[in-house]
Design an enzyme around this catalytic site. Structure first.
Site, PDB file in Angstrom:
ATOM      1  N   ALA A  65      -6.304 -58.920 -25.749  1.00  0.00           N
ATOM      2  CA  ALA A  65      -7.082 -59.171 -24.546  1.00  0.00           C
ATOM      3  C   ALA A  65      -8.025 -60.328 -24.880  1.00  0.00           C
ATOM      4  O   ALA A  65      -8.293 -60.600 -26.048  1.00  0.00           O
ATOM      5  CB  ALA A  65      -7.864 -57.923 -24.161  1.00  0.00           C
ATOM      6  N   GLY A 108      -4.280 -56.042 -27.181  1.00  0.00           N
ATOM      7  CA  GLY A 108      -3.608 -56.016 -25.890  1.00  0.00           C
ATOM      8  C   GLY A 108      -2.203 -56.617 -25.949  1.00  0.00           C
ATOM      9  O   GLY A 108      -1.342 -56.262 -25.133  1.00  0.00           O
ATOM     10  N   GLU A 111      -0.115 -53.871 -27.054  1.00  0.00           N
ATOM     11  CA  GLU A 111      -0.059 -52.905 -25.951  1.00  0.00           C
ATOM     12  C   GLU A 111       0.861 -53.387 -24.830  1.00  0.00           C
ATOM     13  O   GLU A 111       1.594 -52.597 -24.235  1.00  0.00           O
ATOM     14  CB  GLU A 111      -1.476 -52.652 -25.423  1.00  0.00           C
ATOM     15  CG  GLU A 111      -2.350 -51.938 -26.451  1.00  0.00           C
ATOM     16  CD  GLU A 111      -3.800 -51.842 -26.023  1.00  0.00           C
ATOM     17  OE1 GLU A 111      -4.482 -52.887 -26.039  1.00  0.00           O
ATOM     18  OE2 GLU A 111      -4.257 -50.748 -25.662  1.00  0.00           O
ATOM     19  N   GLU A 131      -8.758 -53.619 -32.793  1.00  0.00           N
ATOM     20  CA  GLU A 131      -9.984 -53.437 -31.997  1.00  0.00           C
ATOM     21  C   GLU A 131     -11.141 -52.891 -32.818  1.00  0.00           C
ATOM     22  O   GLU A 131     -12.298 -53.230 -32.584  1.00  0.00           O
ATOM     23  CB  GLU A 131      -9.710 -52.496 -30.813  1.00  0.00           C
ATOM     24  CG  GLU A 131      -8.892 -53.117 -29.696  1.00  0.00           C
ATOM     25  CD  GLU A 131      -7.393 -53.017 -29.898  1.00  0.00           C
ATOM     26  OE1 GLU A 131      -6.950 -52.621 -30.998  1.00  0.00           O
ATOM     27  OE2 GLU A 131      -6.670 -53.327 -28.942  1.00  0.00           O
TER      28      GLU A 131
END
Ligand code: HXC
Length: 257
Positions: A65, A108, A111, A131
């Protein structure tokens, strides 16, 4: 193709979506999330598309992300705007999706790959959920999907240390279906996508729906669902054609009906 963060093309019955933010290693900002969801929604409804491939660059599938976008957001900012809930739309795609991953698939990015139905990786692929090193936890399904994919002990070790997993380990662990040399990755992903897109569309869509139930509900409920889907597929012309073709020793000619 109006998207600014993606390149979108079709090759026969296959849609190819390439993440394209080279300056940020394809970091997934909100625009990329919206454009990806829009592109998959479009292809999901297109009767001429049977499978979707999502890929990135050789260096990065996606490095996560967008940290710069998140840096100054407070709890209330992300809570109120329900950050990342937009990704659920992508996971509602009913056509099969293949992630072709080369280079970094972190946070992300990992993911997003796991939101796809099949992951193909190049030998340079690196998967991780780093993260913890940023003082946060995954927010796009990682704690659930990685744990289901590779088991609790290995997943927990990845999450709590933030370490990266190479392609060989990812294949061994069941995260990845197959590993290819970098220069063959996309062609192999497209070849598999073509194979899938040539199958009966009602069957591929119901197959995906039934398999995904295994992640969402208990075994007894999943098996009940599978049986009902199995019964209903007997109403399709493709079932009649597929079985007749087998008995008559010829290639089936599916009509997607
Ligand atoms: C924003 C990013 C980014 C990211 C890289 N960039 N990753 N920008 N968000 N996730 C940017 C860099 O800032 C840099 O921009 C450019 O891309 C190139 O990156 P470099 O770091 O210079 O490349 P390199 O040295 O090759 O290192 C590659 C890397 C590193 C190891 C992948 O970029 C990295 O560690 N990225 C962050 C990985 C990460 O932590 N991902 C998880 C994010 S959190 P400039 O402008 O400097 O050239 C997440 C879920 C969060 O995904 C959930 C929160 C609730």
């Amino acid at each position: 193709n109006q998207a600014e963060t993606l390149l979108i093309e079709t090759r026969g019955r296959v849609a190819l979506i390439t993440l394209n933010r080279p300056g940020a290693l394809n970091a997934l900002n909100r625009q990329a999330m919206q454009e990806l969801a829009e592109a998959t929604r479009h292809f999901d409804r297109d009767p001429n598309i049977g499978c979707i491939v999502i890929t990135g660059s050789e260096k990065a599938f996606a490095a996560g992300a967008d940290i710069k976008e998140m840096q100054h957001q407070s709890f209330m900012d992300v809570y109120l705007a329900d950050w990342f809930s937009g990704w659920e739309e992508l996971t509602r795609t009913r056509k099969p999706m293949i992630a072709a991953v080369s280079g970094y698939a972190l946070g992300g990015g990992c993911e997003l790959a796991m939101m796809c139905d099949i992951i193909y990786a190049s030998e340079t692929a690196k998967f991780g959920q780093p993260e913890i090193k940023l003082g946060v936890i995954p927010g796009m399904g990682g704690t659930q999907r990685l744990t289901l994919a590779i088991g609790k002990s290995k997943a927990m070790e990845m999450f709590l240390t933030g370490r990266v997993m190479d392609a060989a380990e990812a294949e061994r662990s069941g995260l990845v279906a197959k590993v290819f040399p970098v220069d063959r990755l996309l062609e192999e992903a497209l070849k598999t996508a073509e194979t899938i897109a040539a199958m009966s569309m009602p069957a591929t869509m119901m197959m995906k729906e039934a398999v995904n139930r295994s992640f969402e509900v208990c075994l007894a409920e999943g098996i009940r669902f599978e049986r009902r889907a199995f019964h209903s597929i007997f109403a399709t012309q493709d079932k009649a054609e597929g079985m007749s073709a087998f008995v008559e020793k010829r290639t089936p000619n599916f009509s997607n009906s």
